[in-house]
Design a protein around this motif. Structure first.
Motif, mmCIF file in Angstrom:
data_model
loop_
_atom_site.group_PDB
_atom_site.id
_atom_site.type_symbol
_atom_site.label_atom_id
_atom_site.label_comp_id
_atom_site.label_asym_id
_atom_site.label_seq_id
_atom_site.Cartn_x
_atom_site.Cartn_y
_atom_site.Cartn_z
ATOM 1 N N GLU A 55 42.768 96.702 -22.706
ATOM 2 C CA GLU A 55 41.900 95.805 -23.471
ATOM 3 C C GLU A 55 40.428 96.138 -23.251
ATOM 4 N N VAL A 56 40.072 96.474 -22.018
ATOM 5 C CA VAL A 56 38.686 96.852 -21.727
ATOM 6 C C VAL A 56 38.351 98.168 -22.410
ATOM 7 N N LEU A 57 39.294 99.107 -22.397
ATOM 8 C CA LEU A 57 39.071 100.403 -23.063
ATOM 9 C C LEU A 57 38.843 100.209 -24.555
ATOM 10 N N LYS A 108 45.217 104.031 -21.319
ATOM 11 C CA LYS A 108 44.569 104.906 -22.296
ATOM 12 C C LYS A 108 45.427 105.041 -23.551
ATOM 13 N N GLN A 109 46.733 105.253 -23.348
ATOM 14 C CA GLN A 109 47.622 105.429 -24.487
ATOM 15 C C GLN A 109 47.703 104.164 -25.329
ATOM 16 N N GLU A 110 47.785 103.001 -24.673
ATOM 17 C CA GLU A 110 47.822 101.742 -25.406
ATOM 18 C C GLU A 110 46.532 101.528 -26.192
ATOM 19 N N VAL A 140 38.257 106.767 -26.642
ATOM 20 C CA VAL A 140 38.779 106.260 -25.369
ATOM 21 C C VAL A 140 38.322 107.132 -24.205
ATOM 22 N N LYS A 141 38.347 108.446 -24.403
ATOM 23 C CA LYS A 141 37.930 109.362 -23.337
ATOM 24 C C LYS A 141 36.473 109.138 -22.948
ATOM 25 N N LEU A 142 35.646 108.803 -23.919
ATOM 26 C CA LEU A 142 34.224 108.619 -23.659
ATOM 27 C C LEU A 142 33.938 107.409 -22.770
#
Length: 203
Positions: A192-194, A160-162, A181-183
């Protein structure tokens, strides 16, 4: 002009990679639309590059296919579009999506990208429509799913942070990047997927 880099991928931190070529490490910025098709760390990689020399820096931008590089070069020719914004545009959209937006004068989709206001979007359409006609039949850049199963909690938080840091580097405000990102966050998602899912959700 450095037009091509072939070596070993030793670091990948979106949107940057480090490639070892004969013992020399080249730091290269690449759009997320190309990042997803990179091999794993330690494997061989070939990137088509565009070299930018400024008074305060020498920057190398890389692309996994020539079409994306040529489109990047056309984008930065437009008034008010520099390399950073060109990278952001090709991170939020694939090459074929950018071409479609320009050809169809789709201003509303272009303005969803960070740093692209209405005037910039209109300029892109006006200045690039004729020049990008030769790209009209280009195919999309493949974006495979890079998730590899569930991640430990620490790995999930790191992912998440990255992802947030990468989106911020692409021009999104930190709070906006965190919200995006949270969503889309899932326990098994890699950074990468995030990033990919967050960019898709903003369209």
């Amino acid at each position: 002009m450095i037009g091509r880099i072939s070596g070993t991928l030793i670091e990948r931190t979106p949107p940057n990679v480090l490639i070892d070529v004969g013992g020399v490490g080249y730091e290269i910025q690449i759009p997320m639309s190309c990042f997803y098709s990179l091999p794993e760390q330690g494997e061989s990689v070939v990137l088509h590059t565009h070299f930018v020399v400024r008074e305060d820096a020498q920057l190398l931008f890389g692309f996994t296919d020539k079409i994306s590089r040529e489109l990047f070069r056309e984008l930065i020719k437009a008034n008010g579009v520099g390399p950073k914004l060109g990278l952001t545009i090709l991170s939020g959209m694939s090459a074929s999506q950018v071409l479609t937006c320009v050809q169809q004068s789709d201003i509303s989709s272009l303005v969803t990208l960070p740093g692209v206001g209405k005037k910039t979007a209109e300029r892109l359409v006006v200045e690039l429509k004729d020049r990008l006609a030769k790209f009209a039949k280009s195919t999309d850049v493949p974006m495979p799913d890079t998730a590899h199963g569930d991640l430990p909690l620490n790995a999930e938080n790191n992912a998440k942070q990255e992802a947030i840091e990468a989106l911020t580097a692409l021009g999104y405000k930190p709070a906006q990047a965190e919200k995006m990102v949270k969503l889309v966050a899932k326990p098994e998602s890699t950074s990468e997927v995030l990033i990919r899912d967050a960019l898709k959700s903003s369209m």
